[in-house]
Design a protein around this motif. Structure first.
Motif, PDB file in Angstrom:
ATOM      1  N   GLY A   1       0.792  -1.218   0.000  1.00  0.00           N
ATOM      2  CA  GLY A   1       0.000   0.000   0.000  1.00  0.00           C
ATOM      3  C   GLY A   1       0.823   1.265   0.000  1.00  0.00           C
ATOM      4  O   GLY A   1       0.280   2.372  -0.068  1.00  0.00           O
ATOM      5  N   ALA A   2       2.151   1.130   0.052  1.00  0.00           N
ATOM      6  CA  ALA A   2       3.024   2.302   0.097  1.00  0.00           C
ATOM      7  C   ALA A   2       3.157   2.949  -1.271  1.00  0.00           C
ATOM      8  O   ALA A   2       3.173   2.271  -2.304  1.00  0.00           O
ATOM      9  CB  ALA A   2       4.409   1.896   0.608  1.00  0.00           C
ATOM     10  N   GLY A   3       3.281   4.286  -1.261  1.00  0.00           N
ATOM     11  CA  GLY A   3       3.571   4.973  -2.511  1.00  0.00           C
ATOM     12  C   GLY A   3       4.923   4.564  -3.053  1.00  0.00           C
ATOM     13  O   GLY A   3       5.096   4.437  -4.267  1.00  0.00           O
ATOM     14  N   ARG A   4       5.891   4.384  -2.189  1.00  0.00           N
ATOM     15  CA  ARG A   4       7.207   3.866  -2.538  1.00  0.00           C
ATOM     16  C   ARG A   4       7.743   3.056  -1.368  1.00  0.00           C
ATOM     17  O   ARG A   4       7.482   3.371  -0.197  1.00  0.00           O
ATOM     18  CB  ARG A   4       8.211   4.984  -2.846  1.00  0.00           C
ATOM     19  CG  ARG A   4       7.911   5.820  -4.064  1.00  0.00           C
ATOM     20  CD  ARG A   4       8.083   5.068  -5.377  1.00  0.00           C
ATOM     21  NE  ARG A   4       7.979   5.990  -6.492  1.00  0.00           N
ATOM     22  CZ  ARG A   4       6.839   6.428  -7.008  1.00  0.00           C
ATOM     23  NH1 ARG A   4       5.684   6.036  -6.467  1.00  0.00           N
ATOM     24  NH2 ARG A   4       6.827   7.264  -8.039  1.00  0.00           N
ATOM     25  N   VAL A   5       8.521   2.027  -1.688  1.00  0.00           N
ATOM     26  CA  VAL A   5       9.320   1.315  -0.701  1.00  0.00           C
ATOM     27  C   VAL A   5      10.759   1.744  -0.962  1.00  0.00           C
ATOM     28  O   VAL A   5      11.267   1.596  -2.073  1.00  0.00           O
ATOM     29  CB  VAL A   5       9.153  -0.207  -0.816  1.00  0.00           C
ATOM     30  CG1 VAL A   5      10.030  -0.911   0.215  1.00  0.00           C
ATOM     31  CG2 VAL A   5       7.682  -0.591  -0.618  1.00  0.00           C
ATOM     32  N   LEU A   6      11.386   2.295   0.051  1.00  0.00           N
ATOM     33  CA  LEU A   6      12.643   3.007  -0.145  1.00  0.00           C
ATOM     34  C   LEU A   6      13.837   2.130   0.187  1.00  0.00           C
ATOM     35  O   LEU A   6      13.982   1.625   1.306  1.00  0.00           O
ATOM     36  CB  LEU A   6      12.655   4.262   0.732  1.00  0.00           C
ATOM     37  CG  LEU A   6      13.779   5.264   0.505  1.00  0.00           C
ATOM     38  CD1 LEU A   6      13.794   5.752  -0.935  1.00  0.00           C
ATOM     39  CD2 LEU A   6      13.614   6.447   1.456  1.00  0.00           C
ATOM     40  N   ALA A   7      14.721   1.955  -0.798  1.00  0.00           N
ATOM     41  CA  ALA A   7      15.985   1.252  -0.617  1.00  0.00           C
ATOM     42  C   ALA A   7      17.107   2.262  -0.461  1.00  0.00           C
ATOM     43  O   ALA A   7      16.999   3.410  -0.894  1.00  0.00           O
ATOM     44  CB  ALA A   7      16.260   0.343  -1.819  1.00  0.00           C
ATOM     45  N   THR A   8      18.208   1.823   0.145  1.00  0.00           N
ATOM     46  CA  THR A   8      19.367   2.709   0.296  1.00  0.00           C
ATOM     47  C   THR A   8      20.485   2.361  -0.678  1.00  0.00           C
ATOM     48  O   THR A   8      21.515   3.052  -0.697  1.00  0.00           O
ATOM     49  CB  THR A   8      19.914   2.648   1.732  1.00  0.00           C
ATOM     50  OG1 THR A   8      20.203   1.283   2.066  1.00  0.00           O
ATOM     51  CG2 THR A   8      18.900   3.204   2.717  1.00  0.00           C
ATOM     52  N   SER A   9      20.300   1.308  -1.472  1.00  0.00           N
ATOM     53  CA  SER A   9      21.314   0.920  -2.448  1.00  0.00           C
ATOM     54  C   SER A   9      20.649   0.104  -3.545  1.00  0.00           C
ATOM     55  O   SER A   9      19.533  -0.415  -3.383  1.00  0.00           O
ATOM     56  CB  SER A   9      22.416   0.088  -1.789  1.00  0.00           C
ATOM     57  OG  SER A   9      21.895  -1.174  -1.365  1.00  0.00           O
ATOM     58  N   ASP A  10      21.337  -0.041  -4.673  1.00  0.00           N
ATOM     59  CA  ASP A  10      20.817  -0.870  -5.760  1.00  0.00           C
ATOM     60  C   ASP A  10      20.690  -2.318  -5.328  1.00  0.00           C
ATOM     61  O   ASP A  10      19.770  -3.028  -5.748  1.00  0.00           O
ATOM     62  CB  ASP A  10      21.732  -0.765  -6.990  1.00  0.00           C
ATOM     63  CG  ASP A  10      21.692   0.617  -7.635  1.00  0.00           C
ATOM     64  OD1 ASP A  10      20.716   1.352  -7.391  1.00  0.00           O
ATOM     65  OD2 ASP A  10      22.634   0.949  -8.371  1.00  0.00           O
ATOM     66  N   LEU A  11      21.614  -2.768  -4.481  1.00  0.00           N
ATOM     67  CA  LEU A  11      21.558  -4.143  -3.992  1.00  0.00           C
ATOM     68  C   LEU A  11      20.289  -4.379  -3.183  1.00  0.00           C
ATOM     69  O   LEU A  11      19.589  -5.389  -3.378  1.00  0.00           O
ATOM     70  CB  LEU A  11      22.795  -4.434  -3.137  1.00  0.00           C
ATOM     71  CG  LEU A  11      22.899  -5.834  -2.525  1.00  0.00           C
ATOM     72  CD1 LEU A  11      23.002  -6.887  -3.621  1.00  0.00           C
ATOM     73  CD2 LEU A  11      24.118  -5.915  -1.588  1.00  0.00           C
ATOM     74  N   GLU A  12      19.957  -3.463  -2.285  1.00  0.00           N
ATOM     75  CA  GLU A  12      18.728  -3.607  -1.506  1.00  0.00           C
ATOM     76  C   GLU A  12      17.505  -3.489  -2.403  1.00  0.00           C
ATOM     77  O   GLU A  12      16.506  -4.203  -2.206  1.00  0.00           O
ATOM     78  CB  GLU A  12      18.662  -2.566  -0.393  1.00  0.00           C
ATOM     79  CG  GLU A  12      17.459  -2.778   0.528  1.00  0.00           C
ATOM     80  CD  GLU A  12      17.318  -1.731   1.621  1.00  0.00           C
ATOM     81  OE1 GLU A  12      16.522  -1.974   2.554  1.00  0.00           O
ATOM     82  OE2 GLU A  12      17.978  -0.685   1.551  1.00  0.00           O
ATOM     83  N   ALA A  13      17.554  -2.616  -3.410  1.00  0.00           N
ATOM     84  CA  ALA A  13      16.428  -2.462  -4.327  1.00  0.00           C
ATOM     85  C   ALA A  13      16.127  -3.768  -5.054  1.00  0.00           C
ATOM     86  O   ALA A  13      14.959  -4.146  -5.241  1.00  0.00           O
ATOM     87  CB  ALA A  13      16.716  -1.347  -5.334  1.00  0.00           C
ATOM     88  N   GLN A  14      17.158  -4.468  -5.475  1.00  0.00           N
ATOM     89  CA  GLN A  14      16.963  -5.761  -6.142  1.00  0.00           C
ATOM     90  C   GLN A  14      16.276  -6.758  -5.210  1.00  0.00           C
ATOM     91  O   GLN A  14      15.391  -7.506  -5.633  1.00  0.00           O
ATOM     92  CB  GLN A  14      18.310  -6.317  -6.598  1.00  0.00           C
ATOM     93  CG  GLN A  14      18.989  -5.508  -7.694  1.00  0.00           C
ATOM     94  CD  GLN A  14      20.416  -5.957  -7.942  1.00  0.00           C
ATOM     95  OE1 GLN A  14      20.842  -7.018  -7.499  1.00  0.00           O
ATOM     96  NE2 GLN A  14      21.179  -5.129  -8.641  1.00  0.00           N
ATOM     97  N   ASN A  15      16.679  -6.758  -3.950  1.00  0.00           N
ATOM     98  CA  ASN A  15      16.062  -7.684  -2.993  1.00  0.00           C
ATOM     99  C   ASN A  15      14.621  -7.289  -2.671  1.00  0.00           C
ATOM    100  O   ASN A  15      13.750  -8.157  -2.530  1.00  0.00           O
ATOM    101  CB  ASN A  15      16.891  -7.731  -1.712  1.00  0.00           C
ATOM    102  CG  ASN A  15      18.259  -8.374  -1.927  1.00  0.00           C
ATOM    103  OD1 ASN A  15      18.401  -9.291  -2.732  1.00  0.00           O
ATOM    104  ND2 ASN A  15      19.267  -7.892  -1.227  1.00  0.00           N
TER     105      ASN A  15
END
Length: 372
Positions: A116-130
């Motif tokens: 339900g979030a507008g965005r889920v925020l990652a701090t790195s490309d590695l975390e974004a992939q996960n």
């Protein structure tokens, strides 16, 4: 007429759970928002959110908080936009740890909260992939953490303050003492070095953790007492004092199994200290900068990297200042801060995504249930 600026609310975990990386991440955003027209309420409650009359956005920090689940549910019902920063809590190692306990809660609460979030925020490309295994990739947004203090290289003065002789090579570990962080692997890796490389070596361990894990480290130290160099067990150090450890180190070591960002690596680079870390962090580019070494979090790989460092890795005062400058350019608050403002304004203005997507199974969920 310009749209009014949204009011930002931080939904935070309890202080004992926010201590360290989460608290520093929140302070980073707070420092920048103080320079803008956006207002911020820290430690927001549902009552705080209900009281606002203009545009607003809730930024949830961390996961597995039942109060966040209820607040997120209210936000979805009343079309209040929000973003979620998992702060590494969905990284593979963290997700697998006590998964039996997390899985039911994820299905009942956290999955709907994330989707339900507008965005889920990652701090790195590695975390974004996960994170893309839990929510659609276009819902994930990446903003790194930023430098929060104006501290730079000061190696000679820091070593004098710490009492480290100039003819010693000082390895510093500064983090929680936890199995995930890999300190036990580092101890074994150092113990495997030849005696001629450990004669002038000092290992400084700054951190605290569960008593069971500390005892495990002590047993390793006793078992390899003749092979290990001098070890200084410093305990937990916070605030200004931590900088002298990072500034005076010859090499900063974080042999972690998993890290969504590794803020302490950023802090080491900020003061110009080279880093030894692992593929479980997003800091592999330090090898391209000729400012670090990457090793697997196992004793043999760490021993090999340490051998490379001790035998052929030269590092000068000029190198320290060059690394500090590159780090400021990439991770300074004036670079990172505007990215948060842009994100908040974008999410507030875009069409609602908060109807939820609970009918869309995540890739990881399907794999765990054998539905692929």
């Amino acid at each position: 007429m310009d749209e009014p600026h949204p009011h930002i609310f931080f939904a935070e975990p309890p202080p004992e759970e926010a201590k360290g990386g989460i608290d520093l991440a929140m302070r980073t955003i707070e420092l920048y928002l103080d320079r803008t027209d956006l207002s911020l309420t820290r430690k927001a409650s549902l009552k705080d959110i209900k009281s606002v009359t203009g545009p607003c956005l809730v930024h949830f920090h961390g996961l597995w908080q039942i109060t966040h689940g209820w607040m997120g549910r209210w936000c979805r019902a009343h079309d209040i936009p929000y973003v979620v920063s998992p702060h590494g809590m969905l990284e593979p190692w963290a997700w697998a740890h006590k998964k039996w306990k997390k899985w039911p809660y994820y299905l009942l609460v956290e999955r709907r909260h994330l989707q339900g979030a507008g965005r889920v925020l990652a701090t790195s490309d590695l975390e974004a992939q996960n994170l893309a295994e839990f929510v659609p990739a276009d819902q994930v947004h990446t903003i790194p953490l930023a430098l929060t203090e104006d501290v730079g290289p000061n190696c000679a003065a820091a070593r004098a303050q710490r009492g480290w002789p100039s003819d010693e090579t000082v390895l510093v570990y500064l983090s929680r003492l936890h199995e995930k962080k890999g300190m036990h692997e580092l101890l074994k890796g150092v113990a495997a070095l030849p005696a001629e490389q450990t004669e002038s070596l000092r290992l400084v361990v700054v951190g605290d953790g569960p008593s069971e894990y500390r005892e495990r480290l002590r047993r390793i130290e006793d078992e390899h007492n003749e092979q290990l160099p001098r070890i200084d067990w410093e305990g937990a150090v916070w605030g200004e004092e931590k900088w002298t450890y990072l500034q005076g180190a010859d090499l900063f070591c974080l042999p972690t199994h998993s890290e969504n960002f590794g803020l302490v690596v950023l802090e080491a680079c900020q003061v110009g200290t080279p880093v030894l870390t692992t593929p479980g962090t997003p800091w592999q580019f330090l090898e391209d900068w000729n400012s670090g070494l990457i090793a697997e979090p196992d004793p043999e790989s760490l021993r090999s990297a340490l051998d490379t460092y001790l035998s052929s890795f030269g590092w000068t005062t000029e190198d320290r200042h060059r690394l500090a400058g590159r780090t400021r350019d990439r991770f300074g608050l004036s670079t990172v801060g505007p990215q948060y403002v842009d994100l908040y304004q974008t999410v507030v203005q875009e069409p609602s995504r908060r109807a939820g997507r609970v009918g869309d199974s995540s890739a990881r969920m399907e794999r765990d249930l054998g539905l692929e």
